[in-house]
Scaffold this motif. Structure first.
Motif, short mmCIF file in Angstrom:
data_model
loop_
_atom_site.label_atom_id
_atom_site.label_comp_id
_atom_site.label_asym_id
_atom_site.label_seq_id
_atom_site.Cartn_x
_atom_site.Cartn_y
_atom_site.Cartn_z
N ASP A 13 0.81 -1.22 0.00
CA ASP A 13 0.00 0.00 0.00
C ASP A 13 0.85 1.27 0.00
O ASP A 13 0.32 2.37 -0.10
N ASP A 14 2.15 1.12 0.18
CA ASP A 14 3.08 2.25 0.15
C ASP A 14 3.67 2.38 -1.26
O ASP A 14 3.89 1.38 -1.93
N TYR A 15 3.92 3.62 -1.66
CA TYR A 15 4.48 3.87 -2.98
C TYR A 15 5.73 4.71 -2.86
O TYR A 15 5.75 5.71 -2.15
N LEU A 16 6.77 4.31 -3.56
CA LEU A 16 8.05 5.00 -3.56
C LEU A 16 8.21 5.74 -4.88
O LEU A 16 8.19 5.12 -5.95
N TYR A 17 8.34 7.05 -4.80
CA TYR A 17 8.54 7.90 -5.98
C TYR A 17 10.03 8.20 -6.08
O TYR A 17 10.65 8.59 -5.08
N ILE A 18 10.62 8.03 -7.25
CA ILE A 18 12.01 8.39 -7.47
C ILE A 18 12.12 9.19 -8.77
O ILE A 18 11.21 9.19 -9.59
N GLU A 19 13.26 9.87 -8.92
CA GLU A 19 13.45 10.75 -10.07
C GLU A 19 13.64 9.99 -11.39
O GLU A 19 13.11 10.38 -12.42
N LEU A 52 -2.37 14.48 -8.10
CA LEU A 52 -2.06 13.11 -7.71
C LEU A 52 -3.15 12.63 -6.77
O LEU A 52 -3.70 13.42 -5.99
N ALA A 53 -3.45 11.35 -6.80
CA ALA A 53 -4.58 10.82 -6.03
C ALA A 53 -4.42 10.99 -4.53
O ALA A 53 -5.35 11.39 -3.85
N GLN A 54 -3.24 10.69 -3.99
CA GLN A 54 -3.08 10.71 -2.54
C GLN A 54 -1.85 11.47 -2.07
O GLN A 54 -1.36 11.24 -0.97
N ALA A 55 -1.35 12.37 -2.88
CA ALA A 55 -0.17 13.13 -2.49
C ALA A 55 -0.24 14.54 -3.06
O ALA A 55 -0.86 14.77 -4.10
N PRO A 75 -3.12 6.90 4.64
CA PRO A 75 -3.54 7.22 6.01
C PRO A 75 -4.04 5.96 6.70
O PRO A 75 -4.61 5.07 6.06
N LYS A 76 -3.84 5.90 8.00
CA LYS A 76 -4.30 4.75 8.77
C LYS A 76 -5.82 4.79 8.85
O LYS A 76 -6.42 5.83 9.08
N VAL A 77 -6.42 3.64 8.67
CA VAL A 77 -7.86 3.53 8.75
C VAL A 77 -8.20 2.85 10.08
O VAL A 77 -7.68 1.78 10.38
N HIS A 78 -9.02 3.50 10.86
CA HIS A 78 -9.41 2.95 12.15
C HIS A 78 -10.32 1.75 11.94
O HIS A 78 -11.16 1.74 11.05
N GLU A 79 -10.15 0.74 12.80
CA GLU A 79 -11.01 -0.43 12.70
C GLU A 79 -12.45 -0.07 13.04
O GLU A 79 -13.38 -0.59 12.47
N LYS A 80 -12.62 0.83 14.02
CA LYS A 80 -13.95 1.30 14.39
C LYS A 80 -13.98 2.81 14.22
O LYS A 80 -12.97 3.47 14.45
N PRO A 81 -15.12 3.36 13.84
CA PRO A 81 -15.21 4.82 13.77
C PRO A 81 -14.93 5.44 15.14
O PRO A 81 -15.19 4.83 16.17
N LEU A 82 -14.39 6.64 15.12
CA LEU A 82 -14.05 7.31 16.37
C LEU A 82 -15.27 7.52 17.26
O LEU A 82 -15.15 7.56 18.48
N ASN A 83 -16.46 7.64 16.68
CA ASN A 83 -17.65 7.87 17.49
C ASN A 83 -18.40 6.60 17.85
O ASN A 83 -19.49 6.64 18.38
N ALA A 84 -17.79 5.44 17.57
CA ALA A 84 -18.43 4.17 17.89
C ALA A 84 -18.48 3.97 19.40
O ALA A 84 -17.56 4.37 20.14
#
Length: 88
Positions: A13-19, A52-55, A75-84
């Motif tokens: 899920d990580d992407y490395l951009y290089i020149e 760019l989609a995510q940067a 970004p980290k996705v929480h397993e439960k919503p913060l208001n759960a």
């Protein structure tokens, strides 16, 4: 500015951009080890008006010029919503 984007088999899920395609000379070895075997996703031209989609393209271009690479981590996705409700 030219850019090549890779993903690793250890952190897909990580992407490395290089020149420059296949030129990892400015990427720390420790980062390459963490990413695992890299495969090219896409090569493209970056410019201030490109989206760019995510940067932030401006930040990507700045870090490519300064350090030779940019690492995109989703970004980290929480397993439960913060208001759960909590189980008690």
């Amino acid at each position: 500015m030219h850019c090549a984007i890779y993903k690793g088999n250890k952190r897909p899920d990580d992407y490395l951009y290089i020149e420059k395609e296949d030129d990892f000379s400015r990427v720390p070895q420790s980062l390459l080890d963490i990413m695992g075997e890299l495969s090219l996703v896409i090569s493209l031209e970056l410019s201030a008006d490109r989206q760019l989609a995510q940067a932030d393209v401006t930040k990507v271009m700045q870090l490519l010029a300064e350090q030779g690479y940019y690492l995109q981590i989703p970004p980290k996705v929480h397993e439960k919503p913060l208001n759960a409700k909590r189980d008690t």
